[in-house]
Design a protein around this motif. Structure first.
Motif, PDB file in Angstrom:
ATOM      1  N   LEU A  13     -26.437 -29.109  52.126  1.00 39.94           N
ATOM      2  CA  LEU A  13     -25.457 -28.307  52.859  1.00 39.94           C
ATOM      3  C   LEU A  13     -24.143 -29.051  52.961  1.00 39.94           C
ATOM      4  N   THR A  14     -23.087 -28.284  53.102  1.00 37.15           N
ATOM      5  CA  THR A  14     -21.761 -28.854  53.319  1.00 37.15           C
ATOM      6  C   THR A  14     -21.239 -28.345  54.660  1.00 37.15           C
ATOM      7  N   ILE A  15     -20.527 -29.229  55.368  1.00 32.43           N
ATOM      8  CA  ILE A  15     -19.961 -28.889  56.673  1.00 32.43           C
ATOM      9  C   ILE A  15     -18.459 -29.173  56.575  1.00 32.43           C
ATOM     10  N   LEU A  44     -20.905 -33.893  53.164  1.00 31.34           N
ATOM     11  CA  LEU A  44     -21.898 -33.386  52.229  1.00 31.34           C
ATOM     12  C   LEU A  44     -23.227 -34.047  52.545  1.00 31.34           C
ATOM     13  N   LEU A  45     -24.241 -33.257  52.869  1.00 27.62           N
ATOM     14  CA  LEU A  45     -25.537 -33.789  53.280  1.00 27.62           C
ATOM     15  C   LEU A  45     -26.607 -33.453  52.244  1.00 27.62           C
ATOM     16  N   TYR A  46     -27.400 -34.479  51.905  1.00 31.43           N
ATOM     17  CA  TYR A  46     -28.533 -34.321  50.993  1.00 31.43           C
ATOM     18  C   TYR A  46     -29.804 -34.616  51.778  1.00 31.43           C
ATOM     19  N   GLU A  62     -34.213 -26.812  48.319  1.00 31.03           N
ATOM     20  CA  GLU A  62     -35.334 -27.731  48.134  1.00 31.03           C
ATOM     21  C   GLU A  62     -34.957 -29.136  48.587  1.00 31.03           C
ATOM     22  N   LEU A  63     -35.942 -29.852  49.125  1.00 34.96           N
ATOM     23  CA  LEU A  63     -35.704 -31.223  49.576  1.00 34.96           C
ATOM     24  C   LEU A  63     -35.692 -32.166  48.385  1.00 34.96           C
ATOM     25  N   TYR A  64     -34.799 -33.131  48.436  1.00 36.26           N
ATOM     26  CA  TYR A  64     -34.640 -34.082  47.335  1.00 36.26           C
ATOM     27  C   TYR A  64     -35.603 -35.260  47.459  1.00 36.26           C
TER      28      TYR A  64
END
Length: 307
Positions: free
Chosen positions: A75-77, A87-89, A147-149
């Motif tokens: 997701l991006t905030i 930017l979150l992974y 999906e989770l990385y």
């Protein structure tokens, strides 16, 4: 924003996160129910990193990751006013940064984080403690990858050769944990032999040394992380180093017979100067005794030729 992504973010929050509404006002700490109302919030737990977060300070940061050939963020905030974004992974398995965590997985995670930061062109001064809170309506939120990385999946899109131990930024993200651990443990291996202190005294010494190293970072680690690393090193060295075991080691590896054998091996290797001259083979007679090929004595060679 996807309710699934928001629930994942909220479920992974610390029980008592740091939070603030204005960065200039400093951080406070409170229960999750209060902190979740703020504009900025601590998103990773103290000893478990579920997210890799990057601060990209340029307009269009929430979408130009694709132009960088970077993997899609979870997701991006984005700041609506200037287009800057976090930017979150999301990681399937958290990177453990606690004292009982393993250093090799931490190094791998730091390499992936460093390579991804470089590809995104993210801010190297970002501390990684708090991010824009996706629950707050001040920001524009987008979900890109549901999906989770895994670290391996992220690594497939990155060049980890540019993020080896020498290239990992020592004061950025997980690189700080690796750097602090390495510098403190190397000091501890030598320092514990100076008086063989009691554990509490030794723990305090390790903590003070780690704290000094930590202050050299642009964005220092939190005090509890520094203490955790110090405690891990103090316990390990105390359990594995002692005056008796060190004396036994010295006796076993530095006795006169072993030293004599080492000396004889060194003499054989270095005989003849040990350095080739031009293209001459170091083992050749001409290299070892050049006066023989000239048909003169050794003394004449050094008196008339080498002057």
């Amino acid at each position: 924003m996807s309710n699934v992504a928001l629930k994942l973010f909220n479920d992974r929050l610390p029980h008592k996160p740091y939070f603030t509404d204005e960065l200039q006002s400093g951080l406070r700490i409170a229960g999750k129910e209060r902190a979740i109302l703020a504009k900025y919030i601590q998103f990773n737990q103290p000893h478990a990193q579920f997210w890799l977060c990057f601060d990209v300070d340029r307009p269009g940061a929430a979408i130009d990751w694709s132009d960088c050939n970077a993997p899609a963020p979870t997701l991006t905030i984005m700041n609506k006013a200037n287009g800057h974004a976090h930017l979150l992974y999301a990681l399937k398995t958290a990177v453990r940064t606690a004292p009982d965590g393993k250093i090799k997985p931490l190094r791998y995670a730091a390499a992936v984080e460093s390579a991804l930061r470089e590809k995104l062109g993210a801010d190297v001064g970002y501390s990684g403690l708090i991010c824009k809170n996706p629950n707050h309506d001040s920001w524009q939120i987008a979900v890109w990858q549901p999906e989770l990385y895994t670290l391996d999946w992220l690594a497939d899109s990155l060049n980890l050769n540019s993020a080896n131990d020498k290239k990992i930024l020592p004061d950025y993200g997980l690189g700080r944990n690796c750097t602090l651990f390495d510098k403190t443990r190397k000091w501890a291996y030598r320092a514990i032999r100076q008086g063989w202190p009691e554990y509490e005294q030794w723990l305090q010494a390790c903590y003070e040394r780690a704290s000094a190293y930590n202050l050299q970072f642009v964005s220092p680690l939190e005090e509890n992380e520094v203490y955790g690393i110090s405690k891990s090193i103090a316990k390990w060295t105390m359990n594995n180093f002692s005056e008796i075991s060190f004396s036994s080691f010295v006796e076993a590896t530095h006795c006169s017979d072993i030293q004599a054998k080492r000396g004889s091996i060194g003499g054989k290797v270095s005989r003849g100067g040990g350095r080739p001259i031009g293209s001459v083979n170091i083992k050749s007679t001409e290299q070892k005794k050049p006066w023989l090929s000239l048909g003169i004595s050794r003394s004449t060679y050094y008196r008339k030729i080498i002057r």
